[in-house]
Design a protein around this motif. Structure first.
Motif, short mmCIF file in Angstrom:
data_model
loop_
_atom_site.label_atom_id
_atom_site.label_comp_id
_atom_site.label_asym_id
_atom_site.label_seq_id
_atom_site.Cartn_x
_atom_site.Cartn_y
_atom_site.Cartn_z
N UNK A 1 46.50 46.74 38.54
CA UNK A 1 46.89 45.76 39.56
C UNK A 1 45.75 45.56 40.55
N UNK A 2 45.12 46.65 40.97
CA UNK A 2 43.99 46.54 41.90
C UNK A 2 42.82 45.81 41.24
N UNK A 3 42.56 46.13 39.97
CA UNK A 3 41.45 45.49 39.27
C UNK A 3 41.63 43.99 39.17
N UNK A 4 42.83 43.55 38.83
CA UNK A 4 43.09 42.11 38.70
C UNK A 4 42.95 41.41 40.06
N UNK A 5 43.40 42.09 41.11
CA UNK A 5 43.27 41.52 42.45
C UNK A 5 41.80 41.41 42.85
N UNK A 6 41.02 42.42 42.52
CA UNK A 6 39.59 42.41 42.84
C UNK A 6 38.89 41.27 42.12
N UNK A 7 39.22 41.05 40.85
CA UNK A 7 38.62 39.95 40.10
C UNK A 7 38.96 38.61 40.75
N UNK A 8 40.19 38.48 41.20
CA UNK A 8 40.61 37.24 41.88
C UNK A 8 39.83 37.03 43.17
N UNK A 9 39.69 38.09 43.98
CA UNK A 9 39.00 37.96 45.27
C UNK A 9 37.50 37.74 45.06
N UNK A 10 36.92 38.36 44.05
CA UNK A 10 35.50 38.14 43.76
C UNK A 10 35.25 36.69 43.36
N UNK A 11 36.18 36.13 42.58
CA UNK A 11 36.05 34.73 42.19
C UNK A 11 36.13 33.81 43.41
N UNK A 12 36.77 34.29 44.47
CA UNK A 12 36.88 33.50 45.70
C UNK A 12 35.76 33.79 46.69
#
Length: 376
Positions: A121-132
């Motif tokens: 869950x943390x990893x997917x959130x990090x990927x989302x925030x990095x894309x932003x």
């Protein structure tokens, strides 16, 4: 803040006790003078340290302490607080991650060995925030804490094996889809504390407990009365019809489009397809464009000398469904479980009996099922 009534002049607002109405008519004008913030206030605002949020496994707690020290020495603020993952923990973790300028992943042996649904869950959130736009540091066993400090001081945007870590997260997402867990429906209901018991009892899918009564939920899974009623209410809303719900599992994304196992350029393409907002550097973008061109030319050569009818459209507009209908497939409308508590009606190919099998694979979410043009 001072207020003066003109005319006549009035005492400062703080001395009047009730505003500028004392001794002034209703038609008087109120002039407000806002004092600028003091130099100390401005300095304090300017000195607010950048925030750094970290994802790590408890097996790597010692390294985390060293990383936290490096973050502090760089003049940044480490916002992560690793506590027991009670209901609502992820919302708090995400809130801090969204406020952070830097995100660090301790991609160490402990992280890989004991990779948990929480880390996913943390990893997917990090990927989302990095894309932003969030800056991303992937820290592995070849690095030292001093490098984290140096990179923070330099204001680096990306460090470490980012692509390899993203590949790791993507593979874990596929595995999570293949290995269903009751967490998929209990976590959004804030009932995560019961996940292990539900999984142990074979209730990984809500279909398994669709007919359970409140007493059964309490006795078999040890739920409190309040939690049992919450789950029962959700089940009633989910299964509000007698029609069975088919579970549609997103297929594992194709990774090696060119046919070469382990192709790093195909890895980049897979990551971009999974996350259209993924940021890449110039070399990565060029690799993706050139490799896609090579793959496309190779695929298009199969149609050389043949009459071709092309079906083109946006993802989800019904291209595959149309081709299946033209092919003579029998289509049926069914209610399907998309995961994350989302249920919808969709057209599926009826493969029962002598009906024609599905010719073009139909996607039921926003993920394209066709990267290289299919031929029929």
């Amino acid at each position: 803040v001072e207020a003066a009534a003109t005319p006549p002049p009035a005492a400062p607002l703080e001395q009047q006790g009730g505003g500028a109405g004392h001794g002034a008519s209703v038609s008087n004008t109120i002039n407000l003078t806002l004092s600028p913030p003091s130099h100390s206030t401005v300095a304090a605002m300017a000195a607010a340290p950048p925030k750094v949020h970290v994802s790590f496994s408890t097996d790597d707690a010692l390294t985390m302490m060293q990383i936290q020290d490096a973050i502090t020495k760089s003049g940044c603020e480490c916002t992560v607080v690793h506590t027991a993952q009670t209901d609502g923990w992820f919302e708090e973790w995400s809130r801090k991650a969204e406020q952070a300028e830097y995100l660090i992943v301790l991609w160490l042996p402990g992280y890989k060995k004991r990779f948990s649904p929480a880390l996913l869950m943390e990893g997917r959130k990090i990927m989302e925030l990095h894309a932003r736009g969030a800056r991303l540091f992937i820290y592995d066993e070849t690095m030292k804490p001093s490098e984290v400090r140096a990179n923070l001081l330099d204001g680096a945007v990306v460090t470490g094996p980012k692509v390899q870590w993203m590949n790791f997260i993507s593979s874990q997402v596929c595995r999570a889809h293949a290995e269903a867990s009751s967490a998929s429906y209990l976590a959004p209901l804030k009932l995560s504390s019961y996940v292990s018991k539900f999984d142990e009892e074979g209730a990984r899918d809500p279909n398994e407990i669709a007919d359970y009564k409140l007493a059964e939920l309490r006795d078999i899974f040890g739920m409190t009365g309040t939690d049992a009623r919450k789950l029962r209410k959700w089940l009633d809303e989910l299964f509000d019809e007698d029609e069975p719900i088919e579970v549609i599992r997103p297929p594992a994304p194709e990774r090696f489009f060119c046919g070469l196992e382990g192709c790093p350029k195909c890895d980049l393409i897979s990551l971009k397809l999974a996350n259209k907002n993924l940021q890449m550097n110039l070399d990565e973008r060029l690799d993706v464009v050139m490799h896609c061109t090579e793959i496309g030319e190779k695929s298009a050569s199969k149609a050389e000398g043949k009459d071709v009818v092309m079906v083109v459209g946006n993802t989800g507009c019904g291209k595959s469904t149309l081709v299946n209908v033209l092919h003579g497939c029998n289509m049926v409308e069914k209610k399907i479980d998309m995961g994350d508590n989302v249920v919808k009606l969709a057209w599926l190919v009826d493969n029962n009996g002598d009906n024609k099998a599905e010719l073009m694979k139909i996607g039921h979410n926003n993920q394209s099922m066709t990267f290289i043009p299919d031929g029929a």
